[in-house]
Design a protein around this motif. Structure first.
Motif, PDB file in Angstrom:
ATOM      1  N   LYS A 186       0.817  -1.219   0.000  1.00  0.00           N
ATOM      2  CA  LYS A 186       0.000   0.000   0.000  1.00  0.00           C
ATOM      3  C   LYS A 186       0.850   1.269   0.000  1.00  0.00           C
ATOM      4  CE  LYS A 186      -4.013  -2.099   2.301  1.00  0.00           C
ATOM      5  NZ  LYS A 186      -5.136  -1.562   1.499  1.00  0.00           N
ATOM      6  N   GLY A 187       2.166   1.102  -0.134  1.00  0.00           N
ATOM      7  CA  GLY A 187       3.037   2.258  -0.286  1.00  0.00           C
ATOM      8  C   GLY A 187       3.521   2.876   1.016  1.00  0.00           C
ATOM      9  N   GLU A 189       5.967   3.781   3.760  1.00  0.00           N
ATOM     10  CA  GLU A 189       7.421   3.907   3.807  1.00  0.00           C
ATOM     11  C   GLU A 189       7.864   4.203   5.235  1.00  0.00           C
ATOM     12  OE1 GLU A 189       8.090   7.039   1.029  1.00  0.00           O
ATOM     13  OE2 GLU A 189       7.703   5.785  -0.731  1.00  0.00           O
ATOM     14  N   LEU A 239       2.837   7.970   4.081  1.00  0.00           N
ATOM     15  CA  LEU A 239       2.233   7.611   2.802  1.00  0.00           C
ATOM     16  C   LEU A 239       2.377   8.804   1.870  1.00  0.00           C
ATOM     17  CD1 LEU A 239       0.463   5.783   0.981  1.00  0.00           C
ATOM     18  CD2 LEU A 239      -1.538   6.862   2.040  1.00  0.00           C
ATOM     19  N   ARG A 243       3.249   9.222  -5.250  1.00  0.00           N
ATOM     20  CA  ARG A 243       3.982   7.995  -5.571  1.00  0.00           C
ATOM     21  C   ARG A 243       3.064   6.778  -5.582  1.00  0.00           C
ATOM     22  NH1 ARG A 243       8.688  10.009  -2.925  1.00  0.00           N
ATOM     23  NH2 ARG A 243       8.137   9.100  -0.917  1.00  0.00           N
ATOM     24  N   GLN A 244       2.215   6.683  -4.558  1.00  0.00           N
ATOM     25  CA  GLN A 244       1.353   5.502  -4.468  1.00  0.00           C
ATOM     26  C   GLN A 244       0.247   5.528  -5.520  1.00  0.00           C
ATOM     27  OE1 GLN A 244       1.880   2.829  -3.151  1.00  0.00           O
ATOM     28  NE2 GLN A 244      -0.065   1.726  -3.055  1.00  0.00           N
ATOM     29  N   LYS A 247       1.871   4.382  -8.648  1.00  0.00           N
ATOM     30  CA  LYS A 247       2.131   2.945  -8.562  1.00  0.00           C
ATOM     31  C   LYS A 247       0.861   2.141  -8.826  1.00  0.00           C
ATOM     32  CE  LYS A 247       3.648  -0.505  -5.163  1.00  0.00           C
ATOM     33  NZ  LYS A 247       4.096  -0.708  -3.752  1.00  0.00           N
TER      34      LYS A 247
END
Length: 409
Positions: A186-187, A189, A239, A243-244, A247
């Protein structure tokens, strides 16, 4: 040989003794006095033949009318089978407490009455060390009993812990492993370092708002990090929406191409179809979250841990309630346990839990091969019965109410 009581022993000597004891606990090492800097402290010890045989980090809190309360968290640390030593230590601490006008000497030894896997909680487990309880009572200490609720004692009597092995991940339940992978998918980090202290404090604030109770301030957490230095861990998860989202869009396009190719077998096609459905739902949720937040990145979780040579304590964790579906807390727990493996630390404490073993926080901790640790409990040598009764019955309720009121603000 005769014992001698040292009122202020070298803290390094005390720490060495505690860390090499079976009763090793961060609450009896000298840095804890710097954490509880609103209390006065004494680094006390008993020596025999110039060798330390017992220690007690004593915290002294000011009370009304010039009185104090003496408290030894998870201590004293000593051989409780040595009756002469136990009596000498308690007598010495009691005398020191009287000199400082204490209403009571309170202590809760780091001695376990029961230990069992959480999944065996409904089975019968015999109590241990009743002889220690009886001995302490014979020396004038009042046992608070086998309390169940966290609020019933100064330190929780029930604790969650895990014995960490290098291959611990292989033994986690399927659900737990799935949640760790889901967080990464789910991204989510992970960021680590004291530069993320403010972000961690924000994560804790989310928990305060959710529970409507005031916990600790950023200054308190900063002091912890300063005191423990390299033996502290600050981790946060974030989050990043752009980026997510990118993706997910790439994943959706790739899976749609696979399905349209006509080359997939039925089982593969069903799996990819389900992944597509999930990704599209998540994409819509993320787009709504991004619009609501109005910023590219959001903090989802934070954790603060401290360790010494042989144990780690996961002290605080805060979660953003809007992103619980991201399973960030699972990822952070795994990262801390990975650190235990790297450091050769075999015992990791998850902190106090309710003795009912059925609340939400306990259920989360139970996902980690959790053992339930039950301590023998809290003891009090009462020196001023009237003042102690007022303190014991009224003060805890006043603190709880004050925390709730601060939380609502």
């Amino acid at each position: 040989m005769a014992f001698s009581f040292i009122q202020n022993v070298d803290p390094k000597e005390m720490d060495t003794f505690v860390m090499h004891s079976p009763q090793n606990t961060l609450f009896q090492c000298s840095p804890w006095a710097d954490i509880k800097n609103n209390w006065q402290h004494f680094y006390t010890a008993v020596k025999q033949d110039d060798e330390i045989v017992a220690t007690a980090l004593v915290l002294s809190r000011k009370m009304p009318l010039g009185k104090t309360l003496f408290y030894v968290p998870r201590g004293p640390v000593m051989d409780y089978s040595n009756t002469e030593l136990v009596q000498f230590m308690l007598s010495s601490l009691k005398a020191l407490a009287k000199q400082n006008h204490a209403i009571a000497l309170r202590f809760d030894p780091s001695i376990l009455s029961r230990v069992y896997p959480y999944h065996d909680r409904n089975e019968q487990h015999p109590y241990m060390h009743q002889e220690i309880i009886d001995e302490l009572i014979s020396f004038g200490a009042k046992h608070k009993g086998f309390t169940v609720r966290i609020e019933e004692s100064t330190q929780p009597r029930f604790n969650a812990a895990m014995e960490v092995t290098p291959d611990y991940r292989e033994h986690l339940e399927h659900k737990t492993q799935k949640c760790i992978r889901a967080a990464e998918h789910k991204g989510i980090e992970v960021y680590e370092g004291r530069e993320y202290l403010h972000d961690f404090s924000l994560a804790m604030h989310y928990t305060e708002v959710r529970k409507q109770v005031a916990l600790r301030s950023e200054d308190y957490f900063e002091n912890m990090v300063n005191v423990y230095g390299d033996h502290s861990i600050i981790m946060v998860t974030k989050l990043n929406f752009p980026r997510q989202l990118n993706k997910l869009q790439e994943s959706i396009a790739e899976n749609e191409a696979k399905i349209n190719s006509g080359e997939l077998k039925k089982k593969e096609k069903n799996l990819i179809n389900q992944q597509l459905i999930n990704d599209k739902k998540e994409l819509e949720k993320l787009q709504n979250d991004y619009a609501r937040e109005g910023k590219d990145e959001v903090i989802t979780c934070g954790i603060l841990a401290v360790y010494n040579d042989s144990l780690m304590e996961l002290f605080y964790m805060g979660n953003n309630p809007d992103y619980m579906r991201m399973y960030s807390s699972y990822l952070l727990y795994a990262k801390c346990l990975d650190r235990c493996v790297d450091l050769g630390i075999k015992h990791c404490s998850f902190g106090g839990i309710e003795g009912t073993l059925d609340d939400g926080l306990t259920l989360f901790k139970s996902n980690w091969i959790m053992d339930v640790e039950e301590y023998i409990g809290e003891f009090n040598i009462v020196l001023d019965p009237f003042m102690y009764k007022m303190f014991d019955e009224i003060y805890p309720h006043a603190l709880k109410l004050a925390a709730k009121l601060r939380g609502k603000k």
